[in-house]
Design a protein around this motif. Structure first.
Motif, PDB file in Angstrom:
ATOM      1  N   SER A 139     -42.640 -32.818   4.194  1.00  6.63           N
ATOM      2  CA  SER A 139     -41.553 -33.790   4.058  1.00  6.63           C
ATOM      3  C   SER A 139     -41.600 -34.877   5.123  1.00  6.63           C
ATOM      4  O   SER A 139     -42.522 -34.958   5.935  1.00  6.63           O
ATOM      5  CB  SER A 139     -40.183 -33.109   4.077  1.00  6.63           C
ATOM      6  N   PHE A 140     -40.571 -35.731   5.139  1.00  9.72           N
ATOM      7  CA  PHE A 140     -40.501 -36.825   6.114  1.00  9.72           C
ATOM      8  C   PHE A 140     -40.459 -36.301   7.538  1.00  9.72           C
ATOM      9  O   PHE A 140     -40.937 -36.955   8.462  1.00  9.72           O
ATOM     10  CB  PHE A 140     -39.297 -37.741   5.832  1.00  9.72           C
ATOM     11  N   ILE A 141     -39.918 -35.106   7.734  1.00  9.89           N
ATOM     12  CA  ILE A 141     -39.898 -34.522   9.076  1.00  9.89           C
ATOM     13  C   ILE A 141     -41.317 -34.148   9.491  1.00  9.89           C
ATOM     14  O   ILE A 141     -41.761 -34.474  10.592  1.00  9.89           O
ATOM     15  CB  ILE A 141     -38.958 -33.307   9.143  1.00  9.89           C
ATOM     16  N   GLY A 142     -42.030 -33.485   8.617  1.00  8.07           N
ATOM     17  CA  GLY A 142     -43.402 -33.071   8.907  1.00  8.07           C
ATOM     18  C   GLY A 142     -44.354 -34.226   9.127  1.00  8.07           C
ATOM     19  O   GLY A 142     -45.334 -34.105   9.873  1.00  8.07           O
ATOM     20  N   ARG A 143     -44.071 -35.351   8.487  1.00  6.61           N
ATOM     21  CA  ARG A 143     -44.890 -36.556   8.684  1.00  6.61           C
ATOM     22  C   ARG A 143     -44.436 -37.351   9.908  1.00  6.61           C
ATOM     23  O   ARG A 143     -44.921 -38.446  10.157  1.00  6.61           O
ATOM     24  CB  ARG A 143     -44.833 -37.434   7.435  1.00  6.61           C
ATOM     25  N   GLU A 144     -43.487 -36.820  10.666  1.00  6.40           N
ATOM     26  CA  GLU A 144     -42.935 -37.437  11.881  1.00  6.40           C
ATOM     27  C   GLU A 144     -42.265 -38.779  11.592  1.00  6.40           C
ATOM     28  O   GLU A 144     -42.236 -39.673  12.427  1.00  6.40           O
ATOM     29  CB  GLU A 144     -44.004 -37.576  12.971  1.00  6.40           C
ATOM     30  N   GLU A 145     -41.690 -38.895  10.395  1.00  8.36           N
ATOM     31  CA  GLU A 145     -40.960 -40.105  10.006  1.00  8.36           C
ATOM     32  C   GLU A 145     -39.473 -39.996  10.325  1.00  8.36           C
ATOM     33  O   GLU A 145     -38.763 -40.998  10.324  1.00  8.36           O
ATOM     34  CB  GLU A 145     -41.127 -40.364   8.512  1.00  8.36           C
ATOM     35  N   GLY A 146     -38.981 -38.777  10.583  1.00  8.47           N
ATOM     36  CA  GLY A 146     -37.566 -38.597  10.825  1.00  8.47           C
ATOM     37  C   GLY A 146     -37.242 -37.312  11.550  1.00  8.47           C
ATOM     38  O   GLY A 146     -38.108 -36.462  11.781  1.00  8.47           O
ATOM     39  N   ILE A 147     -35.972 -37.208  11.910  1.00  9.77           N
ATOM     40  CA  ILE A 147     -35.437 -36.051  12.633  1.00  9.77           C
ATOM     41  C   ILE A 147     -34.071 -35.723  12.043  1.00  9.77           C
ATOM     42  O   ILE A 147     -33.343 -36.615  11.595  1.00  9.77           O
ATOM     43  CB  ILE A 147     -35.340 -36.349  14.152  1.00  9.77           C
ATOM     44  N   VAL A 148     -33.738 -34.443  12.043  1.00  5.31           N
ATOM     45  CA  VAL A 148     -32.447 -33.955  11.541  1.00  5.31           C
ATOM     46  C   VAL A 148     -31.881 -32.978  12.566  1.00  5.31           C
ATOM     47  O   VAL A 148     -32.627 -32.219  13.185  1.00  5.31           O
ATOM     48  CB  VAL A 148     -32.616 -33.230  10.179  1.00  5.31           C
ATOM     49  N   ALA A 149     -30.570 -33.020  12.728  1.00  2.00           N
ATOM     50  CA  ALA A 149     -29.894 -32.017  13.560  1.00  2.00           C
ATOM     51  C   ALA A 149     -28.677 -31.504  12.799  1.00  2.00           C
ATOM     52  O   ALA A 149     -27.995 -32.273  12.116  1.00  2.00           O
ATOM     53  CB  ALA A 149     -29.464 -32.595  14.894  1.00  2.00           C
ATOM     54  N   THR A 150     -28.438 -30.212  12.912  1.00  2.00           N
ATOM     55  CA  THR A 150     -27.223 -29.607  12.372  1.00  2.00           C
ATOM     56  C   THR A 150     -26.463 -28.954  13.507  1.00  2.00           C
ATOM     57  O   THR A 150     -27.059 -28.516  14.500  1.00  2.00           O
ATOM     58  CB  THR A 150     -27.539 -28.535  11.295  1.00  2.00           C
TER      59      THR A 150
END
Length: 159
Positions: A139-150
């Motif tokens: 996904s976009f996280i794995g491609r280092e395009e984004g970050i998510v926090a919960t």
């Protein structure tokens, strides 16, 4: 009386931005893109606090259309959210959070993040959990395009 809140935040990762996470500047070639300093962890905690008391979300209180919040330090946003809950007679009991990103490895900064957050929320570092995971390059996280926090937290009515 207790109230539970849950928050989540997403930001793009781009070249040429500082990378702020949990109120700590982390050395990296990319940083999160946003109207503020784009600290996804602090934003998720803000949303969890606001949500626990049905006060809306971070965008309601600090809209990206308001230039006074341009490049604002998210620690200030966290302090303001804490003030909102304190004014209603609540305190934070604990915070449990997860950060989803491929790189950089951030757990060596977790103690500094916990100390920063604990100071703002008037709790101890033992009351704050920070976990991190990758998406195994998916996904976009794995491609280092984004970050998510919960973030999940518990509020307690004082007195």
């Amino acid at each position: 009386m207790y109230r539970i809140g849950q928050g989540i935040d997403f930001h793009q990762m781009v070249e040429g931005r500082e990378f702020w996470l949990g109120g700590v500047l982390i050395p990296h070639t990319k940083g999160a893109l946003g109207h503020s300093d784009a600290d996804v962890l602090l934003h998720a905690i803000c949303d969890a606090m606001l949500g626990a008391l049905s006060l809306g979300d971070i965008g309601k209180h600090f809209p990206d259309t308001d230039q006074s919040f341009k490049n604002i330090d998210s620690k200030i946003l966290l302090e303001r959210c804490f003030t909102l809950i304190a004014e209603r007679g609540y305190c934070v009991v604990n915070v449990d959070s997860t950060i989803l990103l491929q790189a950089p490895k951030i757990m060596k900064y977790a103690d500094d993040m916990r100390e920063t957050i604990a100071k703002i929320l008037h709790i101890t570092t033992d009351d704050i959990s920070i976990k991190a995971t990758t998406t195994e390059q998916m996904s976009f996280i794995g491609r280092e395009e984004g970050i998510v926090a919960t973030a999940n937290l518990l509020l307690r009515k004082v007195g």
